[in-house]
Design a protein around this motif. Structure first.
Motif, PDB file in Angstrom:
ATOM      1  N   CYS A 462       0.866  -1.183   0.000  1.00  0.00           N
ATOM      2  CA  CYS A 462       0.000   0.000   0.000  1.00  0.00           C
ATOM      3  C   CYS A 462       0.900   1.228   0.000  1.00  0.00           C
ATOM      4  O   CYS A 462       2.119   1.101   0.114  1.00  0.00           O
ATOM      5  CB  CYS A 462      -0.915   0.025   1.231  1.00  0.00           C
ATOM      6  SG  CYS A 462      -0.046   0.185   2.798  1.00  0.00           S
ATOM      7  N   GLU A 463       0.277   2.390  -0.137  1.00  0.00           N
ATOM      8  CA  GLU A 463       1.038   3.623   0.051  1.00  0.00           C
ATOM      9  C   GLU A 463       0.987   3.985   1.525  1.00  0.00           C
ATOM     10  O   GLU A 463       0.276   3.336   2.296  1.00  0.00           O
ATOM     11  CB  GLU A 463       0.458   4.732  -0.822  1.00  0.00           C
ATOM     12  CG  GLU A 463       0.729   4.474  -2.290  1.00  0.00           C
ATOM     13  CD  GLU A 463       0.056   5.486  -3.186  1.00  0.00           C
ATOM     14  OE1 GLU A 463      -0.357   6.555  -2.696  1.00  0.00           O
ATOM     15  OE2 GLU A 463      -0.072   5.181  -4.381  1.00  0.00           O
ATOM     16  N   GLU A 467      -4.581   2.877  -0.200  1.00  0.00           N
ATOM     17  CA  GLU A 467      -4.503   1.512  -0.748  1.00  0.00           C
ATOM     18  C   GLU A 467      -3.854   1.553  -2.131  1.00  0.00           C
ATOM     19  O   GLU A 467      -3.900   2.571  -2.811  1.00  0.00           O
ATOM     20  CB  GLU A 467      -5.925   0.952  -0.934  1.00  0.00           C
ATOM     21  CG  GLU A 467      -6.806   1.045   0.296  1.00  0.00           C
ATOM     22  CD  GLU A 467      -6.688  -0.184   1.184  1.00  0.00           C
ATOM     23  OE1 GLU A 467      -6.071  -1.157   0.741  1.00  0.00           O
ATOM     24  OE2 GLU A 467      -7.206  -0.149   2.314  1.00  0.00           O
ATOM     25  N   ILE A 468      -3.291   0.422  -2.533  1.00  0.00           N
ATOM     26  CA  ILE A 468      -2.861   0.249  -3.925  1.00  0.00           C
ATOM     27  C   ILE A 468      -3.727  -0.887  -4.459  1.00  0.00           C
ATOM     28  O   ILE A 468      -3.889  -1.906  -3.768  1.00  0.00           O
ATOM     29  CB  ILE A 468      -1.381  -0.179  -4.024  1.00  0.00           C
ATOM     30  CG1 ILE A 468      -0.453   0.879  -3.436  1.00  0.00           C
ATOM     31  CG2 ILE A 468      -0.993  -0.511  -5.450  1.00  0.00           C
ATOM     32  CD1 ILE A 468       1.026   0.466  -3.442  1.00  0.00           C
ATOM     33  N   ASP A 469      -4.228  -0.744  -5.668  1.00  0.00           N
ATOM     34  CA  ASP A 469      -5.038  -1.813  -6.265  1.00  0.00           C
ATOM     35  C   ASP A 469      -4.277  -3.135  -6.248  1.00  0.00           C
ATOM     36  O   ASP A 469      -3.179  -3.225  -6.806  1.00  0.00           O
ATOM     37  CB  ASP A 469      -5.342  -1.458  -7.738  1.00  0.00           C
ATOM     38  CG  ASP A 469      -6.742  -0.902  -7.846  1.00  0.00           C
ATOM     39  OD1 ASP A 469      -7.416  -0.843  -6.797  1.00  0.00           O
ATOM     40  OD2 ASP A 469      -7.121  -0.530  -8.974  1.00  0.00           O
ATOM     41  N   GLY A 471      -2.667  -4.415  -3.996  1.00  0.00           N
ATOM     42  CA  GLY A 471      -1.447  -4.331  -3.172  1.00  0.00           C
ATOM     43  C   GLY A 471      -1.431  -5.355  -2.063  1.00  0.00           C
ATOM     44  O   GLY A 471      -0.420  -6.054  -1.848  1.00  0.00           O
TER      45      GLY A 471
END
Ligand code: NOJ
Length: 751
Positions: A462-463, A467-469, A471
């Motif tokens: 994640c960042e 969230e990161i898709d 991730g």
């Protein structure tokens, strides 16, 4: 016990870990200062009291003196500026200095100031992290190296050490100080002053220190930066002032007045703190600079009608130099002409500033040498110290089942998290001129440390705050394929520091989700925290077997983290600040008062409905890969007069099978006093290294400076009666003892 007490005025702040003899600046040159003052116009004098920003501006004409703005140079040539802040680099600062030294009427050099807070180009751990080392010698050495780099780049003056005590981790500036305790904070303050100023401020590699922010800035209500502080004089003298006094006693040559309102009088116009305490009680003979526009802000505070009124109030209170509000430049001469400010007050401030310039040798040697700058900047020795200081600052919060240290030849590792392959955030707040490309990431450090055959897979997951898709799925997959998952999580550098306060101390939600998902794989999880403040990592503390607090560790981040993860360095840091379970416990600290109803199972006691009152991790906590035993506590003599001292001694044994460091901590309680005392107060500490099986006896002296308090008349007193002490590896538990301070009778105050 209500008996006669020994009164020791001004003793309370002598609580540095090492008893430092006051080290005065070599201020000399009075005759030359007299001669200069007699030639200066009022405008030129006021110029010496004016500081202006002088960093490179995007609109600067690069052909003009190396990019310096022409209006700045013009003001310097006209003698309207005595100090510039924000200018970096030997060539650039020389171009600015030349305008003063070669082109102004009286050729008075500028004093060039910068925020060299935790390193210059070589960035060391944030000060909160360095305080976790409980190692004054280390802190002195990093300040020394920061000074060497900064001075070579034309900086004469650092706006450090920042010594604001705080009990509120919401306050972003907690990252810049040494935590919650005045004793530890005083020791760190003095060490940094010694490091910055070196053995002689006249040396070509010394910088003038500026202790800040005077005073009680860390008491900001609601943990919101710049907010009001309303505190008793007792709290002021016992909690907030001691590190300032320690810095002054260590010879600190300047001091910065704070932004905050203090009991109704803003700190930058507060005669009580700036004159009564600082000048009269402590005899401070350096100069005082305001914080950025803090003189102008006297108007917003509602303390001054306008900038002219603000200039008068600040100068007469004792603020010698105006940082960036220009209230002095614009109004002081009129105030002198109309008789509201005597010219002698201006002369006094100018004299203080000129003394510092003479002491620094600027009249004889005003320029920086680009060759020295090239040689020392980010040199190997500085990087080496950055690695050592980062590793020594780390605190092992938890290590269930001895998961750490990891074996270097572990088959496979998943290195997960938004801070794992991150070069920007490990620098932390106030990273000087540090560059992200200098930073060794945790991932790089781990890759460099493991055996050739170890498979290291990295997934960010994640960042920092998003969230990161896909991730989390990728992270879970990587964890499943690995023997151990190392999660590098926490805060970005921009989440702590000035004007960066938070209303929650939790991990950002995206990271918490990532952590829980990776943990659910059942793989052993090690959390490495990179952050600028205590975090309420309640879930992690309960579920994750190993947690390493690495703070924002600076340029050598990855190497230092790997040194600790793989056991090249056995962690020995201890928390300089309490970690709460939840933000609702804030302010929380170990040295609290007992109250009339201390927490218990009874309903009507001082506690919460939904959480215990105890911290998640207490002040002074920190584990090791080895174990230590404390034994044979002795206190001699068992009874002293109020002016006397006891010797407290304990044996510490390394009972494990690795060499390691322990921080031996001494706490005191005066259980009955006419002003109630905290349940414990730190009054001594020492970090020691022991080989397996080795024993060392550690001895502390406890005297009046450790045993007294400010009474209702603000007299510093040592009251007769029993004193309790604890010696141990943290602020909870420890070996316990007691001694008696007898009624003074014939006892005499110390000279
Ligand atoms: C404002 C900050 O409060 C202070 O710590 C700093 O030294 C000055 N700005 C100058 O950058």
């Amino acid at each position: 016990m209500a008996a006669t007490a020994l009164v020791l005025c001004g003793q309370a702040s002598r609580n540095t870990a090492r008893a430092d003899a006051p080290r005065k600046l070599e201020m000399g040159a009075e005759a030359r200062i007299d001669a200069l003052l007699s030639q200066m116009t009022l405008e030129e004098k006021i110029g010496q009291l004016t500081q202006q920003f002088g960093g490179r501006h995007q609109d600067a004409n690069p052909d003009v003196a190396g990019g310096v703005r022409e209006d700045l140079l013009g003001a310097i040539r006209a003698g309207r500026i005595g100090s510039v802040l924000g200018a970096h680099g030997a060539e650039y600062t020389n171009a600015i200095q030349r305008a003063a030294v070669e082109e102004s009427r009286l050729r008075i050099p500028l004093i060039l100031g910068n925020d060299v807070i935790h390193g210059y180009r070589t960035v060391f751990p944030i000060p909160l992290g360095e305080a976790a080392s409980w190692d004054c010698d280390l802190v002195e050495r990093t300040a020394r190296m920061a000074a060497v780099e900064a001075r070579a780049a034309g900086t004469h003056w650092t706006f450090a050490p920042m010594v604001d005590i705080t009990r509120d981790p919401r306050w972003g500036r907690i990252a810049e100080g040494s935590g919650e305790d005045p004793f530890l904070g005083s020791a760190m303050a003095a060490a940094r002053v010694r490091g910055f100023q070196g053995t002689s401020i006249a040396a070509p590699d010394a910088v003038l220190a500026c202790v800040k922010h005077y005073v009680a800035y860390g008491g900001a209500e609601s943990g919101r930066d710049y907010n009001t502080v309303d505190c008793s004089e007792q709290r002021l003298r016992e909690l907030y002032l001691p590190p300032f006094h320690a810095a002054v006693r260590a010879g600190c040559g300047s001091l910065m007045s704070a932004f905050n309102d203090l009991n109704g009088v803003p700190a930058s116009a507060n005669r009580f703190t700036l004159d009564r305490i600082l000048r009269q009680e402590w005899g401070f003979d350096g100069f005082v600079v305001s914080d950025w526009n803090s003189i102008g802000e006297l108007v917003q505070h509602g303390y001054a009608a306008d900038a002219k009124d603000a200039a008068e109030k600040a100068l007469l209170a004792g603020v010698d130099m105006d940082m960036s509000s220009f209230a002095y430049r614009e109004h002081l001469s009129e105030l002198v002409e109309q008789g509201s400010v005597p010219e002698s007050a201006i002369d006094r401030s100018v004299r203080r500033v000129l003394r510092a310039k003479f002491a620094l040798g600027l009249f004889d040697n005003p320029y920086a040498d680009p060759k020295v700058e090239a040689k020392v900047t980010l040199c190997d020795a500085h990087r080496q110290l950055a690695r050592e200081s980062a590793a020594r600052s780390m605190v092992l919060l938890k290590n269930e089942g001895g998961l750490l240290p990891l074996k270097k030849d572990v088959g496979s590792l998943a290195v997960i998290g938004p801070l794992a392959d991150n070069q920007r955030d490990p620098l932390g707040t106030w990273a000087g001129i540090g560059r992200w490309e200098d930073v060794v990431t945790v991932l790089a450090g781990i890759q460099a440390a493991v055996a050739e055959g170890t498979r290291v897979q990295h997934v960010p997951g994640c960042e920092i705050d998003a969230e990161i898709d896909g991730g989390i799925d990728a992270a879970v997959e990587a964890a499943r394929q690995a023997e151990v998952a190392v999660l590098v999580i926490g805060e970005s550098e921009s989440m702590s520091g000035e004007a960066r306060c938070r209303t929650t101390l939790d991990l950002p939600a995206a990271q918490e989700r990532l952590l829980q998902a990776v943990h659910a794989t059942g793989k052993p999880v090690v959390v490495v925290l990179l952050n600028g403040r205590p975090l309420s990592i309640r879930w992690a503390a309960e579920h994750v077997p190993a947690i390493l607090e690495a703070w924002h560790p600076g340029v050598e981040c990855g190497h230092a983290v790997a040194d600790v993860l793989f056991g090249n360095v056995n962690p020995g840091g201890k928390l300089p600040v309490t970690f709460p379970r939840a933000v609702g416990q804030v302010p929380i600290c170990y040295n609290q008062k007992n109250t009339g109803r201390p927490p218990s199972d009874d309903r009507f006691t001082s506690k919460y409905l939904d959480l215990p009152t105890t911290p998640l991790f207490p002040f002074g906590h920190g584990l090791s890969y080895t174990t230590f035993e404390f034994r044979n506590l002795t206190i001699t003599p068992g009874e002293i007069g109020p002016a006397g001292a006891v010797e407290v001694s304990v044996e510490v044994v390394n009972t494990g099978d690795r060499s390691g460091d322990e921080v031996v901590q001494l706490y005191v309680r005066d259980p009955v006093a006419r002003v109630t005392r905290p349940v414990r107060e730190l009054k001594g500490f020492r970090r020691i290294s022991l080989k397996p099986g080795e024993m060392q006896r550690v001895t502390f002296a406890l005297g009046p400076e450790h045993l007294g308090f400010y009474d209702e008349h603000m007299e510093y007193v040592v009251e007769p009666g029993a004193f309790h002490i604890w010696v141990g590896p943290g602020s909870e538990g420890g070996l316990e003892g007691a001694f008696i301070v007898s009624d003074p009778g014939a006892a005499q105050p110390r000279p």
